[in-house]
Design a protein around this motif. Sequence first.
Motif, short mmCIF file in Angstrom:
data_model
loop_
_atom_site.label_atom_id
_atom_site.label_comp_id
_atom_site.label_asym_id
_atom_site.label_seq_id
_atom_site.Cartn_x
_atom_site.Cartn_y
_atom_site.Cartn_z
N ILE A 256 31.51 48.18 39.43
CA ILE A 256 31.99 47.27 38.37
C ILE A 256 33.51 47.35 38.27
CG2 ILE A 256 32.05 46.92 35.87
CD1 ILE A 256 29.55 45.72 37.02
N GLU A 257 34.06 48.55 38.37
CA GLU A 257 35.52 48.71 38.30
C GLU A 257 36.19 47.94 39.44
OE1 GLU A 257 38.96 52.17 38.48
OE2 GLU A 257 36.85 52.77 38.45
N LEU A 258 35.64 48.06 40.64
CA LEU A 258 36.19 47.33 41.78
C LEU A 258 36.08 45.82 41.58
CD1 LEU A 258 37.28 47.29 44.74
CD2 LEU A 258 34.88 47.20 45.43
N LEU A 259 34.90 45.36 41.14
CA LEU A 259 34.71 43.92 40.93
C LEU A 259 35.66 43.38 39.87
CD1 LEU A 259 30.80 43.73 40.93
CD2 LEU A 259 32.35 43.09 42.77
N THR A 260 35.86 44.11 38.79
CA THR A 260 36.77 43.63 37.74
C THR A 260 38.21 43.59 38.23
OG1 THR A 260 36.93 45.84 36.74
CG2 THR A 260 35.33 44.31 35.78
N LYS A 261 38.60 44.54 39.07
CA LYS A 261 39.96 44.52 39.61
C LYS A 261 40.17 43.30 40.50
CE LYS A 261 40.95 49.44 39.55
NZ LYS A 261 41.15 50.66 40.36
N VAL A 262 39.18 43.02 41.35
CA VAL A 262 39.31 41.90 42.27
C VAL A 262 39.31 40.57 41.51
CG1 VAL A 262 38.26 40.67 44.22
CG2 VAL A 262 38.35 43.16 44.23
N VAL A 263 38.38 40.39 40.58
CA VAL A 263 38.34 39.13 39.84
C VAL A 263 39.58 38.96 38.97
CG1 VAL A 263 37.05 39.70 37.72
CG2 VAL A 263 36.71 37.49 38.81
N SER A 264 40.08 40.05 38.41
CA SER A 264 41.32 39.98 37.62
C SER A 264 42.48 39.51 38.46
CB SER A 264 41.67 41.35 37.04
OG SER A 264 40.74 41.75 36.08
N ARG A 265 42.57 40.04 39.66
CA ARG A 265 43.64 39.66 40.58
C ARG A 265 43.54 38.18 40.94
NH1 ARG A 265 47.51 42.79 43.67
NH2 ARG A 265 46.74 44.32 42.23
N VAL A 266 42.32 37.73 41.26
CA VAL A 266 42.11 36.33 41.63
C VAL A 266 42.47 35.40 40.47
CG1 VAL A 266 40.32 34.61 42.19
CG2 VAL A 266 40.39 36.78 43.41
N ALA B 231 42.29 44.74 34.48
CA ALA B 231 40.86 44.48 34.48
C ALA B 231 40.28 44.49 33.07
CB ALA B 231 40.15 45.52 35.34
N ALA B 232 41.02 44.97 32.09
CA ALA B 232 40.49 45.09 30.74
C ALA B 232 40.15 43.74 30.12
CB ALA B 232 41.49 45.83 29.86
N THR B 233 40.69 42.66 30.64
CA THR B 233 40.45 41.34 30.06
C THR B 233 39.22 40.65 30.63
OG1 THR B 233 41.93 40.37 31.67
CG2 THR B 233 42.88 40.94 29.53
N VAL B 234 38.49 41.31 31.53
CA VAL B 234 37.35 40.70 32.20
C VAL B 234 36.05 41.25 31.62
CG1 VAL B 234 36.16 40.45 34.41
CG2 VAL B 234 38.65 40.37 34.32
N ALA B 235 35.18 40.34 31.19
CA ALA B 235 33.85 40.72 30.70
C ALA B 235 32.90 40.77 31.89
CB ALA B 235 33.36 39.72 29.67
N THR B 236 32.06 41.79 31.93
CA THR B 236 31.14 41.94 33.06
C THR B 236 29.82 41.20 32.86
OG1 THR B 236 30.22 43.98 32.15
CG2 THR B 236 32.10 44.17 33.66
N ASP B 237 29.59 40.70 31.63
CA ASP B 237 28.32 40.06 31.32
C ASP B 237 28.45 38.55 31.10
OD1 ASP B 237 29.75 40.31 28.97
OD2 ASP B 237 28.01 40.87 27.76
N ILE B 238 29.57 37.98 31.51
CA ILE B 238 29.80 36.54 31.40
C ILE B 238 29.89 35.97 32.82
CG2 ILE B 238 31.45 34.77 30.66
CD1 ILE B 238 32.20 36.56 28.35
N ASP C 77 25.88 30.75 41.23
CA ASP C 77 24.68 30.51 40.42
C ASP C 77 24.77 31.17 39.04
OD1 ASP C 77 22.82 28.78 41.34
OD2 ASP C 77 21.57 30.28 42.31
N ASN C 78 25.85 30.96 38.33
CA ASN C 78 26.05 31.56 37.02
C ASN C 78 25.96 33.08 37.04
OD1 ASN C 78 26.59 29.21 35.50
ND2 ASN C 78 24.41 28.72 35.53
N ALA C 79 26.37 33.68 38.15
CA ALA C 79 26.33 35.12 38.29
C ALA C 79 27.40 35.79 37.44
CB ALA C 79 26.52 35.51 39.75
N THR C 80 27.05 36.93 36.90
CA THR C 80 28.00 37.78 36.20
C THR C 80 28.44 38.88 37.16
OG1 THR C 80 26.31 39.32 35.40
CG2 THR C 80 26.78 37.37 34.02
N LEU C 81 29.44 39.64 36.79
CA LEU C 81 29.84 40.76 37.62
C LEU C 81 28.70 41.78 37.70
CD1 LEU C 81 33.58 41.28 36.63
CD2 LEU C 81 32.63 40.08 38.60
N GLU C 82 27.93 41.91 36.61
CA GLU C 82 26.79 42.82 36.61
C GLU C 82 25.73 42.36 37.62
OE1 GLU C 82 25.63 42.91 32.50
OE2 GLU C 82 27.36 44.14 31.94
#
Length: 109
Positions: A35-45, A51-58, A92-97
């Motif tokens: 999850i930490e890796l995914l939030t870093k990558v999506v934050s960068r994109v 990464a603190a501004t990214v919700a993992t369940d949205i 498909d409406n996927a969340t980071l989780e």
Amino acid sequence: AQAPRQEEAEEPDSQTPPLQAIREAGAQDRLPLLIELLTKVVSRVMGYDGAATVATDISLTRMGLDSLMTMAFRNQLEKKLSIALPFALLSDNATLEDIAAHILGGLDK
């Protein structure tokens, strides 16, 4: 719409490839590491500073990722983790989780 950032999320202190580090982690540590890796990558994109501004369940769509940003996210993950991810998973409406669960489900195969 903002153009996706192409550079990778950096992990300066780690010499171990991220997927190997996740595989070698204890079962209880795998999900948080991924999850930490995914939030870093999506934050960068998305152009966020952290990464603190990214919700993992949205869903990625609700976060504001358009198809171009989703492709950039997928490409960076595939490069960083050396795995193939189906675009349908990300669109498909996927969340980071959801994405983390998919990746972790494939680790033991």
